[in-house]
Write a protein that holds these residues in place. Structure first.
Motif: not given
Length: 326
Positions: A219-221, A242-248, A251-254, A262-263
């Protein structure tokens, strides 16, 4: 007559003690001059007979020590100063007293970051609360059970009041004057102190500071990428790649660590960049809009006003007096 207990905590802001005392005393003067009886009995209440504030430059002498205080109808918790953890710890002796008074029927009003001391009582858990916009992330870390209202000037729930940042507490004081006296007296007080009585948001004054005090490196990246690519249109899918994480999962972690989707984060970063440009440059609105990655004028104006409470035109004219109309 209403008993007002204004606390005099250690590490508090002198003005946030003096201003409510001045406000309620002025209301008494207005009433007396109109032929009515004074409404407020105002007491400064402390733990010690002398409290030194502002690096010991000033001394405040409470009218009453805590055990001697009159039973309050309203307790005013002024803003604290400095390290919030240390400030709360220095005033822990107030906590059981505040809780006991509230349970006995007293109302409580916290001014600005006085919310940190009020939060330590647990009385805000599950309730709405305002505080200074610059401290909302820290407040959430301290008190995750409290429903922080990011932009609100005044919140009220179950006899507990709180205010937004800095001089926003004047709007809370006026709200209390109107509640205990009437609208006419509140308007007179607002005129006397030159306060905009109906201001209800601190969004125009806030500066977005992305929440980065977390340990999620992906998330920091993503946050750093957003802040470096202001001029680009960034999609959630692209960031997740970009951060090599699945979208769902991304978004949850962010949302969990930043308290923004994210938006929302992308929008707030872009609007913050636009605000700085309006404040410091001679660029017109369209130029600034393109610089922060917007091509749709309506979308930019709508997003900007949602976040700041002002249109781009209003914001520029408010904070950059050297700009002409265009």
């Amino acid at each position: 007559m209403k008993n007002i207990a204004i606390l005099v905590p250690e590490r508090s802001v002198l003005q946030a003690i003096a201003d409510p005392q001045f406000c309620f005393s002025a209301v008494n003067d207005f009433l007396i001059k109109s032929g009515a009886a004074p409404l407020f009995n105002v007491e400064l209440v402390g733990l010690n007979p002398e409290v030194k504030l502002n690096d010991k430059r000033y001394s405040v002498f409470p009218d009453k020590l805590l055990p001697e205080a009159s039973t309050p109808d309203l307790i005013v918790v002024p803003a604290l100063f400095g390290d919030m953890k240390q400030a709360v710890e220095a005033n822990e002796a107030y906590i059981p007293w505040i809780k006991a008074q509230y349970e006995a029927g007293s109302e409580i009003a916290s001014l600005c970051v006085g919310a940190f001391l009020l939060g330590a009582t647990g009385l805000l858990d599950g309730k709405k609360c305002s505080t200074h916009w610059g401290f909302t992330n820290l407040f959430r870390e301290f008190y995750p059970e409290v429903d922080v209202q990011d932009d609100a000037i005044v919140t009220e729930e179950n006899g507990i009041y709180s205010s937004g940042g800095a001089h926003s507490y004047w709007n809370l004081l006026l709200h209390l004057v109107e509640k205990y006296a009437d609208r006419e007296i509140a308007i007179l007080t607002a005129k006397y102190f030159a306060i905009d009585i109906d201001r209800d948001s601190q969004t125009a004054f806030s500066m977005f500071q992305g929440q980065k005090s977390h340990q999620d490196e992906a998330v920091k990246k993503a946050q750093e990428y957003i802040e470096k690519k202001i001029e680009e249109r960034i999609s959630v899918d692209h960031l997740a790649e970009e951060v090599a994480v699945g979208r769902r999962s991304f978004e949850r972690r962010f949302k969990r660590v930043t308290n923004n989707s994210v938006l929302e984060y992308i929008q707030r970063v872009k609007v913050e960049a636009a605000k700085r440009s309006f404040e410091t440059s001679m660029k017109n609105i369209n130029e600034v809009m393109f610089d922060v990655g917007y091509s749709d004028t309506k979308a930019f104006r709508t997003t900007f006003k949602k976040i700041t409470g002002l249109t781009p035109f209003e914001y520029r004219n408010k904070y950059n007096k050297g700009i002409g109309v265009n």
